[in-house]
Every structure is written in structure tokens, then in C-alpha cells.
Design an enzyme around this catalytic site. Sequence first.
Site, PDB file in Angstrom:
ATOM      1  CB  THR A 145      -0.866   0.030   1.285  1.00  0.00           C
ATOM      2  OG1 THR A 145      -1.665  -1.144   1.318  1.00  0.00           O
ATOM      3  CG2 THR A 145      -1.764   1.258   1.350  1.00  0.00           C
ATOM      4  NE  ARG A 157      -8.705  -7.812   3.473  1.00  0.00           N
ATOM      5  CZ  ARG A 157      -7.793  -6.849   3.538  1.00  0.00           C
ATOM      6  NH1 ARG A 157      -7.280  -6.349   2.442  1.00  0.00           N
ATOM      7  NH2 ARG A 157      -7.386  -6.377   4.703  1.00  0.00           N
ATOM      8  N   GLY A 216      -9.975  -4.292   1.996  1.00  0.00           N
ATOM      9  CA  GLY A 216      -9.469  -3.761   3.266  1.00  0.00           C
ATOM     10  C   GLY A 216      -9.870  -2.309   3.466  1.00  0.00           C
ATOM     11  CG  ASP A 217      -7.091  -0.001   5.625  1.00  0.00           C
ATOM     12  OD1 ASP A 217      -6.683  -1.024   5.025  1.00  0.00           O
ATOM     13  OD2 ASP A 217      -6.322   0.898   6.015  1.00  0.00           O
ATOM     14  CB  THR A 240      -0.365   1.487   5.699  1.00  0.00           C
ATOM     15  OG1 THR A 240       0.059   0.305   5.013  1.00  0.00           O
ATOM     16  CG2 THR A 240       0.673   1.834   6.749  1.00  0.00           C
ATOM     17  N   GLY A 267      -6.092  -3.982   7.507  1.00  0.00           N
ATOM     18  CA  GLY A 267      -7.259  -3.169   7.158  1.00  0.00           C
ATOM     19  C   GLY A 267      -8.481  -3.423   8.008  1.00  0.00           C
TER      20      GLY A 267
HETATM   21  N1  ASP Z   1      -4.261  -1.801   4.512  1.00  0.00           N
HETATM   22  C1  ASP Z   1      -4.099  -2.748   3.433  1.00  0.00           C
HETATM   23  C2  ASP Z   1      -5.229  -3.744   3.487  1.00  0.00           C
HETATM   24  O1  ASP Z   1      -5.634  -4.149   4.537  1.00  0.00           O
HETATM   25  C3  ASP Z   1      -2.802  -3.484   3.450  1.00  0.00           C
HETATM   26  C4  ASP Z   1      -1.540  -2.678   3.639  1.00  0.00           C
HETATM   27  O2  ASP Z   1      -1.587  -1.556   4.166  1.00  0.00           O
HETATM   28  O3  ASP Z   1      -0.463  -3.182   3.294  1.00  0.00           O
HETATM   29  O4  ASP Z   1      -5.649  -4.153   2.424  1.00  0.00           O
END
Ligand code: ASP
Length: 347
Positions: A206, A234, A236-237, A257, A260
Amino acid sequence: MLQRRKFLQMGSLGMGGLFANKIFASGNSGIAKKPLVISTWDAGIAANKGAWEILKTGGRAFDAVEKGVMVTEESINCCVGLGGNPDREGIVTLDACIMDEYGNAGSVLALERIKHPISVARRVLEKTPHVYLVGDGAQMFALQQGFTLEPQKLSDEAAKEYKKWLDKSEYKPQINIEQKQGNLQDKGQIVAAPNRLSNGAFNHDTIGMLAIDANGNLSGSCTTSGMAFKMRGRVGDSPIIGAGLFVDNEVGAAVSTGLGEEVIKVCVTHLVVELMRQGYSPENACKEAVRRIVKHNGEKKSKEIQVGFLALNKKGEYGAYCIQSGFSFAVCNSDSHNELIASKHMI
Ligand code: ASP
């Protein structure tokens, strides 16, 4: 990639006294003159350079945060973008969002075969009455907007990692607790060089970026290939407004980051901006958000989770916080000042 994550274990344990301290609204956030761009992880150094090209000529923060993360999306040395790890079915799905100084937002979720999801997110903001477009619909929109469909193909590195994962095919979502690296251990220390894995790749999925331009306007962006070998579907955030990214031009902006699912549950970036509105420094706002996640998960489980938050306020002050050591961010405010800083951490 390679060993970059530890396994996530679910569980809910009581919170120990260790994290119970109240955090007050004062702090030692970095202060720099405007314009300024900050972004997450090592890859932020190269991304900041892309953004700086726009900011240094008086350009708009919104343009800068798109251009900056595009550098990362197309880098072959990075897990962000189409070079990232696939889901458990072997397909790379991308999430991205962007917010401007007017509070407008655009986002794409589970987008496949498009090189620059951040630019599609920008088009969602500019050309549709919506905030989120998902999956096939997002891809159809991208094609209508003139984006090109890239081949359905894993990068060499991702193909290798996926093959390794297939051996066991265990579904244990992994998180990015960094490999212990001596030069990133000290709180607030400036890191001389980007930290890379042995294969030369940056080890994060990310990038989040925040910028303030010469007019004092704020914008932000976030783009990811998401959690490696995630369940198909799926999300994430990272593309979720108020979780992965939030910008309020009156107050400040924040980006996140890490794991998530934990970030979504407390709407972290909205929380961080609201704390800054109440007078918290960027760093202390991030710290309070980390504290809530640690409280929710308990001390034991928190040791196996990583989240990292980055914030910038209207004055150009910035700060970060994470659960454990290893999270870094890059700060750039001139042609000669673009440095990687190790975030303070709670554990
Ligand atoms: N936040 C991201 C997720 O959960 C992953 C990451 O920050 O590397 O998809």
C-alpha cells in the site's frame, strides 16, 4: 514480499495497563513549510518526487497526490499495483481512493487489470455522482474512460510467492510487521536509505499520500493490491473513506496502512482528523487511534498486528504512529529535502 508478514491470529484479550495512558493534545509533530508532501513506507521517497514536480510549481495538492502514487503503481520494484500479490485464486485485485480539498471522494474496489486504479478513482470523483465503484462495474467504467485493459498476468515475484503459498494454501491473513531492521528501530529517527528486501523489491502492498499545496489546500490518496492471498472479494481499509483516507480541508488529512480490518472497525482516518479538530497534534491524533486499536485487541494480540497512521494538519504539521516498530514515512518539501522517517510506535 518474502517473509514480510506475520500471521494474524484472531482473539480478544483484556487490555493490560501498559497501553492505558491518556494522550493529551500536544506533541512533537514535524513542521515544515508549505507546500509539503508525505507518504507511507519506503516507496514514499520515489512517490514524493512525483508529487513534488507538481507542488513545486504551485500546482494543486489534488493533482500531486494522484501523480505521486502513480509512480508507485507502475513501479516494478513494488507490491502496489498490478505487480502486487494476488488473492487466493491467483488474481490481482486493486483498491484505491482519492479526496480533494472540497471534501469530494472517489474510490474503486476490487478493480482488475487496470494499471492506475488511483486515476480511475479520480474519474469516479470527477465524472460520476458516486463515491465507490466495485469490481466489474469499476473496470467497465475505466474502459469507458479510455483506460487500457492489461494482461491477466502475475509479476515474476508475485507468481513465485503465490506458488509458494499454494503449497499449503492455508488461509491465515498476514499482516505487515516489518522484518527487524536495525536502522528503523529508533523512534523518530531519520532513515538514510529506503529499506528494501533482498530481491530489491519494496515490501509493502500500500501507499498512502497526503499533500498541502502552496495555497494551503489539502488532498490525499491511497492505493493498494491489498492483503496477499486474501479471500476473493475481500476489501481492506485502503479504499474506504474515513478508514484508509480522510481529508477535511478545514482541519487536516490522514491515511492508514496495515491490517485493514482493524482500521475499518474504528474508522481511523476520520477519527484522526476529528481529533486534530479538537486540538490534537497530528502525531498524538495518530497515537490515540493506535491506542484504541490496541485497547480493542488486547495487549497479546496487538503484538501480532501492525497498523500505521500518518496525518497532516492545515498548518503543515505532520506526524505518524504505529503499533510496533517498522513503519516509516517519507517527507518532502523541497528539491533537496525528501527523507524517510521511522514512525514512533506503541509497543
Ligand atoms: N491496509 C491494506 C489492506 O488491509 C494493506 C496494507 O496496508 O499493506 O488491504
